[in-house]
Write a protein that holds these residues in place. Structure first.
Motif, PDB file in Angstrom:
ATOM      1  N   LEU A 282       0.977  -1.553  -0.354  1.00  0.00           N
ATOM      2  CA  LEU A 282      -0.116   0.312  -0.053  1.00  0.00           C
ATOM      3  C   LEU A 282       1.194   0.934  -0.469  1.00  0.00           C
ATOM      4  N   ILE A 283       1.138   2.294  -0.930  1.00  0.00           N
ATOM      5  CA  ILE A 283       1.200   3.504  -1.243  1.00  0.00           C
ATOM      6  C   ILE A 283       0.821   4.343  -0.995  1.00  0.00           C
ATOM      7  N   ARG A 284       1.140   5.226   0.438  1.00  0.00           N
ATOM      8  CA  ARG A 284       0.642   6.233   0.281  1.00  0.00           C
ATOM      9  C   ARG A 284       1.481   7.815  -0.478  1.00  0.00           C
ATOM     10  N   THR A 285       1.196   8.764  -0.376  1.00  0.00           N
ATOM     11  CA  THR A 285       1.604  10.039  -1.222  1.00  0.00           C
ATOM     12  C   THR A 285       2.397  10.870  -0.302  1.00  0.00           C
ATOM     13  N   ALA A 286       1.931  10.534   1.052  1.00  0.00           N
ATOM     14  CA  ALA A 286       3.038  11.414   2.131  1.00  0.00           C
ATOM     15  C   ALA A 286       3.336  10.523   3.074  1.00  0.00           C
ATOM     16  N   LYS A 287       4.516  11.190   3.822  1.00  0.00           N
ATOM     17  CA  LYS A 287       4.931  10.846   5.195  1.00  0.00           C
ATOM     18  C   LYS A 287       3.818  11.523   5.665  1.00  0.00           C
ATOM     19  N   THR A 288       3.119  10.616   6.958  1.00  0.00           N
ATOM     20  CA  THR A 288       2.003  11.009   7.894  1.00  0.00           C
ATOM     21  C   THR A 288       2.466  10.783   8.885  1.00  0.00           C
ATOM     22  N   GLY A 289       3.070  10.331   9.520  1.00  0.00           N
ATOM     23  CA  GLY A 289       3.019   8.981  10.420  1.00  0.00           C
ATOM     24  C   GLY A 289       2.990   7.940  10.903  1.00  0.00           C
ATOM     25  N   LEU A 290       3.204   6.933  11.896  1.00  0.00           N
ATOM     26  CA  LEU A 290       3.194   5.437  11.959  1.00  0.00           C
ATOM     27  C   LEU A 290       1.988   5.253  12.486  1.00  0.00           C
ATOM     28  N   GLY A 291       1.503   6.020  13.037  1.00  0.00           N
ATOM     29  CA  GLY A 291       0.003   5.926  13.959  1.00  0.00           C
ATOM     30  C   GLY A 291      -1.094   5.907  12.313  1.00  0.00           C
ATOM     31  N   ASP A 292      -0.817   6.322  11.838  1.00  0.00           N
ATOM     32  CA  ASP A 292      -1.612   6.931  10.418  1.00  0.00           C
ATOM     33  C   ASP A 292      -1.095   5.790   9.799  1.00  0.00           C
ATOM     34  N   ALA A 293       0.017   5.709   9.666  1.00  0.00           N
ATOM     35  CA  ALA A 293       0.248   4.572   8.587  1.00  0.00           C
ATOM     36  C   ALA A 293      -1.025   2.969   8.771  1.00  0.00           C
ATOM     37  N   TYR A 294      -0.532   2.747  10.269  1.00  0.00           N
ATOM     38  CA  TYR A 294      -0.855   0.794  11.163  1.00  0.00           C
ATOM     39  C   TYR A 294      -2.328   1.472  10.833  1.00  0.00           C
ATOM     40  N   LEU A 295      -3.106   2.883  10.920  1.00  0.00           N
ATOM     41  CA  LEU A 295      -4.640   2.565  10.864  1.00  0.00           C
ATOM     42  C   LEU A 295      -4.914   2.633   9.099  1.00  0.00           C
ATOM     43  N   ALA A 296      -4.209   2.787   8.163  1.00  0.00           N
ATOM     44  CA  ALA A 296      -4.825   2.575   6.686  1.00  0.00           C
ATOM     45  C   ALA A 296      -4.713   1.377   5.942  1.00  0.00           C
ATOM     46  N   GLY A 297      -3.312   0.783   7.324  1.00  0.00           N
ATOM     47  CA  GLY A 297      -3.146  -0.842   7.218  1.00  0.00           C
ATOM     48  C   GLY A 297      -4.840  -1.486   7.650  1.00  0.00           C
ATOM     49  N   PHE A 298      -4.589  -1.351   8.372  1.00  0.00           N
ATOM     50  CA  PHE A 298      -5.742  -2.298   9.715  1.00  0.00           C
ATOM     51  C   PHE A 298      -6.752  -2.344   8.362  1.00  0.00           C
ATOM     52  N   ASN A 299      -7.446  -0.616   8.269  1.00  0.00           N
ATOM     53  CA  ASN A 299      -8.159  -0.402   7.515  1.00  0.00           C
ATOM     54  C   ASN A 299      -8.589  -1.365   6.093  1.00  0.00           C
TER      55      ASN A 299
END
Length: 88
Positions: A62-79
């Motif tokens: 899952l590629i995200r377009t910006a570095k928005t933080g570790l917690g946000d990355a986990y939330l995106a992964g869980f979703n």
């Protein structure tokens, strides 16, 4: 698709070690799947994961377009995992 276990791995500039990590994780359990959530690493992390995923169907990216933080990355992964019915 009835999935069992997904490991979420947030990354940013992990090109030097992502290959070894994915190799180790895929050896742990034959049904374990891995989602790498990359925050648009400039070092080519996502491209390395894409290359590995071509030969290893249990690796996802899952590629995200910006570095928005570790917690946000986990939330995106869980979703991502919930949308695909992963249990753990």
């Amino acid at each position: 698709m009835s999935n069992q276990v997904l490991v979420v791995v947030p990354t940013y500039n992990e090109a030097e070690n992502i290959g070894a990590l994915l190799s180790e994780l895929t050896e742990i359990h034959p049904e374990l799947e891995i989602l790498v959530v990359d925050d648009n690493s400039p070092d080519g992390t996502a491209q390395l994961v894409e290359k590995i995923a071509r030969n290893q169907p249990r690796v996802h990216l899952l590629i995200r377009t910006a570095k928005t933080g570790l917690g946000d990355a986990y939330l995106a992964g869980f979703n991502w995992a919930l949308q695909r019915n992963f249990q753990v």
